[in-house]
Design a protein around this motif. Structure first.
Motif, short mmCIF file in Angstrom:
data_model
loop_
_atom_site.label_atom_id
_atom_site.label_comp_id
_atom_site.label_asym_id
_atom_site.label_seq_id
_atom_site.Cartn_x
_atom_site.Cartn_y
_atom_site.Cartn_z
N GLN A 58 0.84 -1.19 0.00
CA GLN A 58 0.00 0.00 0.00
C GLN A 58 0.88 1.26 0.00
N ARG A 59 1.95 1.21 0.76
CA ARG A 59 2.88 2.35 0.84
C ARG A 59 3.54 2.61 -0.52
N ALA A 60 3.96 1.55 -1.20
CA ALA A 60 4.59 1.71 -2.52
C ALA A 60 3.59 2.30 -3.51
N GLY A 61 2.34 1.85 -3.46
CA GLY A 61 1.30 2.40 -4.33
C GLY A 61 1.07 3.88 -4.08
N MET A 62 1.08 4.26 -2.82
CA MET A 62 0.91 5.66 -2.45
C MET A 62 2.09 6.50 -2.97
N ARG A 63 3.30 6.00 -2.80
CA ARG A 63 4.48 6.74 -3.29
C ARG A 63 4.45 6.85 -4.81
N PHE A 64 3.98 5.80 -5.49
CA PHE A 64 3.86 5.83 -6.95
C PHE A 64 2.94 6.97 -7.36
N MET A 65 1.80 7.10 -6.73
CA MET A 65 0.85 8.17 -7.08
C MET A 65 1.39 9.55 -6.70
N ARG B 178 4.32 10.57 -6.96
CA ARG B 178 5.33 11.03 -7.93
C ARG B 178 4.73 12.00 -8.93
N GLY B 179 3.43 11.94 -9.14
CA GLY B 179 2.76 12.85 -10.06
C GLY B 179 3.27 12.70 -11.49
N ILE B 180 3.45 11.49 -11.92
CA ILE B 180 3.97 11.21 -13.25
C ILE B 180 2.97 11.69 -14.30
N GLU B 181 3.46 12.44 -15.26
CA GLU B 181 2.63 12.91 -16.37
C GLU B 181 3.14 12.29 -17.66
N GLY B 182 2.20 11.92 -18.52
CA GLY B 182 2.57 11.35 -19.81
C GLY B 182 2.91 9.88 -19.70
N ASN B 183 3.58 9.39 -20.76
CA ASN B 183 3.91 7.96 -20.86
C ASN B 183 4.70 7.47 -19.66
N ILE B 184 4.43 6.22 -19.33
CA ILE B 184 5.16 5.54 -18.27
C ILE B 184 5.49 4.14 -18.77
N VAL B 185 6.69 3.71 -18.50
CA VAL B 185 7.11 2.36 -18.88
C VAL B 185 7.31 1.57 -17.58
N MET B 186 6.72 0.38 -17.57
CA MET B 186 6.85 -0.48 -16.40
C MET B 186 7.85 -1.59 -16.72
N ALA C 39 0.01 7.18 -15.79
CA ALA C 39 -0.12 6.41 -14.54
C ALA C 39 -1.58 6.05 -14.30
N GLU C 40 -2.48 6.96 -14.64
CA GLU C 40 -3.91 6.72 -14.45
C GLU C 40 -4.39 5.55 -15.32
N SER C 41 -3.92 5.50 -16.58
CA SER C 41 -4.34 4.39 -17.44
C SER C 41 -3.76 3.07 -16.94
N PHE C 42 -2.56 3.10 -16.37
CA PHE C 42 -1.99 1.89 -15.77
C PHE C 42 -2.86 1.41 -14.61
N LEU C 43 -3.27 2.33 -13.75
CA LEU C 43 -4.10 1.95 -12.61
C LEU C 43 -5.47 1.44 -13.06
N ALA C 44 -6.05 2.09 -14.07
CA ALA C 44 -7.35 1.64 -14.59
C ALA C 44 -7.22 0.22 -15.15
N PHE C 45 -6.14 -0.03 -15.89
CA PHE C 45 -5.89 -1.37 -16.44
C PHE C 45 -5.74 -2.39 -15.31
N SER C 46 -4.92 -2.07 -14.32
CA SER C 46 -4.62 -3.05 -13.27
C SER C 46 -5.80 -3.30 -12.33
N ARG D 102 10.12 -7.82 -9.54
CA ARG D 102 10.37 -6.40 -9.31
C ARG D 102 9.60 -5.65 -10.38
N LEU D 103 9.04 -4.50 -10.02
CA LEU D 103 8.33 -3.66 -10.96
C LEU D 103 8.81 -2.24 -10.74
N LEU D 104 9.42 -1.67 -11.77
CA LEU D 104 9.98 -0.33 -11.67
C LEU D 104 9.31 0.58 -12.69
N PRO D 105 8.52 1.57 -12.22
CA PRO D 105 7.94 2.55 -13.14
C PRO D 105 9.04 3.50 -13.63
#
Length: 146
Positions: free
Chosen positions: A14-21, A23-31, A108-115, A135-138
């Motif tokens: 849960q903490r990692a998910g919170m830190r991911f959000m 980050r305020g990533i805008e635009g494309n993200i590669v996982m 990041a939003e489309s990644f969360l919607a997908f997951s 391991r999963l690194l955004p």
């Protein structure tokens, strides 16, 4: 931790998910996914998906990929890279990864919607059965100077 202890990472905390959000990533993200498979897939948590005869973790992960691709594409995501892993050239000598996968999402939003997609989640048990460790690194692209 001694060299004999093994900590497995298969789901985000849960903490990692919170830190991911945060980050305020805008635009494309590669996982970037680094995956280690079980020798034999463990369907204990999802017996409804278990095949008639035991299969390898790699085979279970292939079932996960087949199930997942339509939902990934629907969300605007794409597979950029799939590859066999191995031992590090630079890194811990005892650490190895069986499979490397890079997925691009438009945000990041489309990644969360997908997951969190309900139909996608019906096949997540194949991933759970397949993975021993991961391991999963955004990753975000840096701007290039012209």
């Amino acid at each position: 931790m001694t060299e004999f202890e093994f900590i497995s990472y298969t789901e985000p905390t849960q903490r990692a998910g919170m830190r991911f959000m945060q980050r305020g990533i805008e635009g494309n993200i590669v996982m970037l996914n680094l995956l280690r498979f079980r020798k034999v897939a463990d369907y204990t948590a999802h017996p409804e998906l278990a095949p008639e005869v035991p299969i390898s973790g790699a085979e279970a992960f292939n079932r996960y990929i087949e199930h997942t691709l339509p939902f990934l594409h629907e969300s605007g995501g794409e597979v950029m890279f799939l590859g066999d892993g191995g031992e590090f050239l630079i890194g811990p000598e005892k650490e190895r990864w069986d499979f490397i996968m890079m997925i691009r999402q438009s945000s990041a939003e489309s990644f969360l919607a997908f997951s969190n997609h309900q139909e996608y989640m019906t096949g997540i048990g194949h991933r759970t059965a397949a993975i021993e460790d991961s391991r999963l690194l955004p990753i975000t692209e840096l701007p290039t100077s012209k």
